[in-house]
Enzyme design. Sequence first.
Site, PDB file in Angstrom:
ATOM      1  N   THR A 135      46.014  32.803  40.001  1.00 36.77           N
ATOM      2  CA  THR A 135      45.686  31.679  39.131  1.00 36.77           C
ATOM      3  C   THR A 135      46.934  30.891  38.728  1.00 36.77           C
ATOM      4  O   THR A 135      48.042  31.457  38.691  1.00 36.77           O
ATOM      5  CB  THR A 135      45.009  32.227  37.853  1.00 36.77           C
ATOM      6  N   ASP A 136      46.740  29.633  38.380  1.00 36.53           N
ATOM      7  CA  ASP A 136      47.865  28.828  37.870  1.00 36.53           C
ATOM      8  C   ASP A 136      48.243  29.256  36.447  1.00 36.53           C
ATOM      9  O   ASP A 136      49.289  28.850  35.944  1.00 36.53           O
ATOM     10  CB  ASP A 136      47.536  27.332  37.901  1.00 36.53           C
ATOM     11  N   GLU A 137      47.408  30.090  35.811  1.00 36.03           N
ATOM     12  CA  GLU A 137      47.685  30.476  34.420  1.00 36.03           C
ATOM     13  C   GLU A 137      48.950  31.332  34.307  1.00 36.03           C
ATOM     14  O   GLU A 137      49.502  31.489  33.223  1.00 36.03           O
ATOM     15  CB  GLU A 137      46.464  31.173  33.805  1.00 36.03           C
ATOM     16  N   TYR A 160      45.140  38.243  30.228  1.00 36.03           N
ATOM     17  CA  TYR A 160      44.650  37.959  31.585  1.00 36.03           C
ATOM     18  C   TYR A 160      45.776  37.416  32.465  1.00 36.03           C
ATOM     19  O   TYR A 160      46.059  37.950  33.542  1.00 36.03           O
ATOM     20  CB  TYR A 160      43.486  36.948  31.538  1.00 36.03           C
ATOM     21  N   LYS A 164      47.649  39.032  35.815  1.00 37.69           N
ATOM     22  CA  LYS A 164      47.684  38.378  37.134  1.00 37.69           C
ATOM     23  C   LYS A 164      49.144  38.138  37.553  1.00 37.69           C
ATOM     24  O   LYS A 164      49.494  38.280  38.727  1.00 37.69           O
ATOM     25  CB  LYS A 164      46.916  37.047  37.096  1.00 37.69           C
TER      26      LYS A 164
HETATM   27  P1  NAD Z   1      34.575  36.847  38.665  1.00 38.18           P
HETATM   28  O1  NAD Z   1      34.851  37.487  37.347  1.00 38.18           O
HETATM   29  O2  NAD Z   1      33.408  35.919  38.792  1.00 38.18           O
HETATM   30  O3  NAD Z   1      34.364  37.987  39.779  1.00 38.18           O
HETATM   31  C1  NAD Z   1      35.209  39.075  39.887  1.00 38.18           C
HETATM   32  C2  NAD Z   1      34.560  40.087  40.824  1.00 38.18           C
HETATM   33  O4  NAD Z   1      35.463  41.198  40.977  1.00 38.18           O
HETATM   34  C3  NAD Z   1      33.236  40.664  40.299  1.00 38.18           C
HETATM   35  O5  NAD Z   1      32.276  40.667  41.303  1.00 38.18           O
HETATM   36  C4  NAD Z   1      33.607  42.081  39.880  1.00 38.18           C
HETATM   37  O6  NAD Z   1      32.546  43.014  39.976  1.00 38.18           O
HETATM   38  C5  NAD Z   1      34.732  42.411  40.843  1.00 38.18           C
HETATM   39  N1  NAD Z   1      35.624  43.454  40.320  1.00 38.18           N
HETATM   40  C6  NAD Z   1      36.164  43.520  39.075  1.00 38.18           C
HETATM   41  N2  NAD Z   1      36.901  44.638  38.954  1.00 38.18           N
HETATM   42  C7  NAD Z   1      36.844  45.282  40.161  1.00 38.18           C
HETATM   43  C8  NAD Z   1      37.409  46.465  40.664  1.00 38.18           C
HETATM   44  N3  NAD Z   1      38.188  47.241  39.908  1.00 38.18           N
HETATM   45  N4  NAD Z   1      37.139  46.813  41.945  1.00 38.18           N
HETATM   46  C9  NAD Z   1      36.345  46.041  42.728  1.00 38.18           C
HETATM   47  N5  NAD Z   1      35.763  44.915  42.290  1.00 38.18           N
HETATM   48  C10 NAD Z   1      36.019  44.529  41.027  1.00 38.18           C
HETATM   49  O7  NAD Z   1      35.929  36.142  39.090  1.00 38.18           O
HETATM   50  P2  NAD Z   1      36.155  34.782  39.893  1.00 38.18           P
HETATM   51  O8  NAD Z   1      36.115  33.658  38.940  1.00 38.18           O
HETATM   52  O9  NAD Z   1      35.308  34.769  41.096  1.00 38.18           O
HETATM   53  O10 NAD Z   1      37.689  34.973  40.319  1.00 38.18           O
HETATM   54  C11 NAD Z   1      38.042  35.618  41.543  1.00 38.18           C
HETATM   55  C12 NAD Z   1      39.550  35.665  41.674  1.00 38.18           C
HETATM   56  O11 NAD Z   1      40.091  34.349  41.644  1.00 38.18           O
HETATM   57  C13 NAD Z   1      40.248  36.430  40.553  1.00 38.18           C
HETATM   58  O12 NAD Z   1      41.306  37.165  41.105  1.00 38.18           O
HETATM   59  C14 NAD Z   1      40.771  35.333  39.630  1.00 38.18           C
HETATM   60  O13 NAD Z   1      41.930  35.770  38.942  1.00 38.18           O
HETATM   61  C15 NAD Z   1      41.079  34.249  40.636  1.00 38.18           C
HETATM   62  N6  NAD Z   1      40.996  32.868  40.114  1.00 38.18           N
HETATM   63  C16 NAD Z   1      39.875  32.452  39.451  1.00 38.18           C
HETATM   64  C17 NAD Z   1      39.804  31.129  38.997  1.00 38.18           C
HETATM   65  C18 NAD Z   1      38.575  30.615  38.283  1.00 38.18           C
HETATM   66  O14 NAD Z   1      38.586  29.487  37.768  1.00 38.18           O
HETATM   67  N7  NAD Z   1      37.466  31.348  38.237  1.00 38.18           N
HETATM   68  C19 NAD Z   1      40.872  30.266  39.209  1.00 38.18           C
HETATM   69  C20 NAD Z   1      42.000  30.736  39.904  1.00 38.18           C
HETATM   70  C21 NAD Z   1      42.050  32.039  40.349  1.00 38.18           C
HETATM   71  P1  TYD Z   2      37.428  29.034  30.454  1.00 38.23           P
HETATM   72  O1  TYD Z   2      36.251  28.562  31.230  1.00 38.23           O
HETATM   73  O2  TYD Z   2      37.309  30.309  29.675  1.00 38.23           O
HETATM   74  O3  TYD Z   2      38.664  29.102  31.467  1.00 38.23           O
HETATM   75  P2  TYD Z   2      40.266  29.323  31.164  1.00 38.23           P
HETATM   76  O4  TYD Z   2      40.427  29.871  29.800  1.00 38.23           O
HETATM   77  O5  TYD Z   2      40.626  30.329  32.214  1.00 38.23           O
HETATM   78  O6  TYD Z   2      40.904  27.994  31.358  1.00 38.23           O
HETATM   79  O7  TYD Z   2      37.838  27.898  29.438  1.00 38.23           O
HETATM   80  C1  TYD Z   2      38.152  26.588  29.871  1.00 38.23           C
HETATM   81  C2  TYD Z   2      38.627  25.793  28.661  1.00 38.23           C
HETATM   82  O8  TYD Z   2      37.519  25.613  27.771  1.00 38.23           O
HETATM   83  C3  TYD Z   2      39.699  26.511  27.842  1.00 38.23           C
HETATM   84  O9  TYD Z   2      40.627  25.547  27.364  1.00 38.23           O
HETATM   85  C4  TYD Z   2      38.936  27.116  26.679  1.00 38.23           C
HETATM   86  C5  TYD Z   2      37.788  26.160  26.469  1.00 38.23           C
HETATM   87  N1  TYD Z   2      36.518  26.733  25.985  1.00 38.23           N
HETATM   88  C6  TYD Z   2      35.857  26.141  24.901  1.00 38.23           C
HETATM   89  O10 TYD Z   2      36.318  25.146  24.306  1.00 38.23           O
HETATM   90  N2  TYD Z   2      34.665  26.682  24.494  1.00 38.23           N
HETATM   91  C7  TYD Z   2      34.123  27.790  25.094  1.00 38.23           C
HETATM   92  O11 TYD Z   2      33.038  28.270  24.654  1.00 38.23           O
HETATM   93  C8  TYD Z   2      34.810  28.381  26.215  1.00 38.23           C
HETATM   94  C9  TYD Z   2      34.239  29.593  26.908  1.00 38.23           C
HETATM   95  C10 TYD Z   2      36.003  27.808  26.627  1.00 38.23           C
END
Ligand code: NAD
Ligand code: TYD
Length: 352
Positions: A135-137, A160, A164
């Site tokens: 992630t960019d975070e 988180y 990462k």
């Molecule tokens: P998500 O929470 O929707 O899904 C995560 C999946 O991983 C789930 O199916 C869960 O069951 C599985 N999992 C969790 N712990 C596990 C373990 N110990 N062993 C095996 N499986 C396990 O997450 P997502 O949003 O699909 O994100 C996927 C990846 O992309 C993550 O690594 C996240 O850090 C990265 N990412 C997400 C975003 C975003 O905006 N969602 C952005 C950038 C990077």
């Molecule tokens: P989120 O979807 O949790 O992603 P991330 O924290 O990884 O960026 O949140 C996106 C943005 O929205 C973040 O700035 C927090 C804000 N947010 C709210 O304002 N209200 C909410 O109920 C949630 C879940 C997030």
Amino acid sequence: MFKVFLVTGGAGFIGSALVRHLIADTDVTVVNVDKLTYAANLTSLADAGDSERHIFCHADVADRQKMRDIFAQYRPEAVLHLAAESHVDRSIDGPRDFIDTNIVGTYTLLEVAREYWNRLDAETHNRFRFHHVSTDEVYGSLGQTGFFTETTPYSPNSPYSASKAASDHLVRAWRETYGLPTVISNCSNNYGPYQHPEKLIPLVIHKVLEGEPIPVYGKGDNVRDWLYVEDHVQALLMIATRGKPGEVYNVGGENEKQNIEVVRAICSILDELKPGKGSHADLITFVEDRPGHDRRYAIDASKISAELGWQPAESFASGLRKTVSWYLDNQDWCRTAMKNYQGQRLGLKAAP
Ligand code: NAD
Ligand code: TYD
């Protein structure tokens, strides 16, 4: 193209989009390793789940013996590691699972992959890739100007993002020390179908449909850079198949929006598709801010664009409309996802 991919986290939001694409649009076999946490949903795999080229393994990436067995049995040519605990607010309430999965799980997978890779025949050994999805975070928070590049120093602020960041460092070290052919991608906020309703965009849709207050943290002026999930999937495949070992690629949509803009845009689409008495925007409620809330994320994606030719296909307006329509048409999926989360506020346990 590789013939056998091992995808971790393939029952989650991004992982399931990747698996659906691999099964529908390529002829690769997917070994899908997922622990099925609260965030997983096997119905997100849709038709792909039933394909002969989809092998589902219910397992924890931190379980070394199980990972060894899976590598030995299915002989993957590339790993796409997405499994993670992914929600910032949950990491504030309880960081433990983030340490176990994101750090120890990644470490375990690296070790098992290294052991396996060392024993591959020369040709497969040379082609093997371990792609760590991040992630960019990890870069922390930006001020009013500037962008995250691949060389921005790490400065994670939430449990988180710290977990990462730790996993990214492990992946880098396994490349530098052991030569494992790794690539890392750091992506901005994704949105689209099948995202768990704990995240901003699906939560807002849920709140509107329930007629409940829409919680906007702080003043709603925090900025995120939104990318449609299918554009991320395209980037992931380009990086896994053509990325250079040892390299990092930033992925982002050049769609910077303040949270309040995103919330208002969803309300206005729903005013049209699901009209209520007044505007749904009347439900917007400013609530206590997230502790350690990062102000702004914005990605400079020029490297992946120049080196791999990646460009996002979806604009924020078109992607958001598709997403809102998908949630309206898939309320059964939402009800299943909400069995273990009812829309309550998370992430305030750190507050004094
Ligand atoms: P998500 O929470 O929707 O899904 C995560 C999946 O991983 C789930 O199916 C869960 O069951 C599985 N999992 C969790 N712990 C596990 C373990 N110990 N062993 C095996 N499986 C396990 O997450 P997502 O949003 O699909 O994100 C996927 C990846 O992309 C993550 O690594 C996240 O850090 C990265 N990412 C997400 C975003 C975003 O905006 N969602 C952005 C950038 C990077
Ligand atoms: P989120 O979807 O949790 O992603 P991330 O924290 O990884 O960026 O949140 C996106 C943005 O929205 C973040 O700035 C927090 C804000 N947010 C709210 O304002 N209200 C909410 O109920 C949630 C879940 C997030």
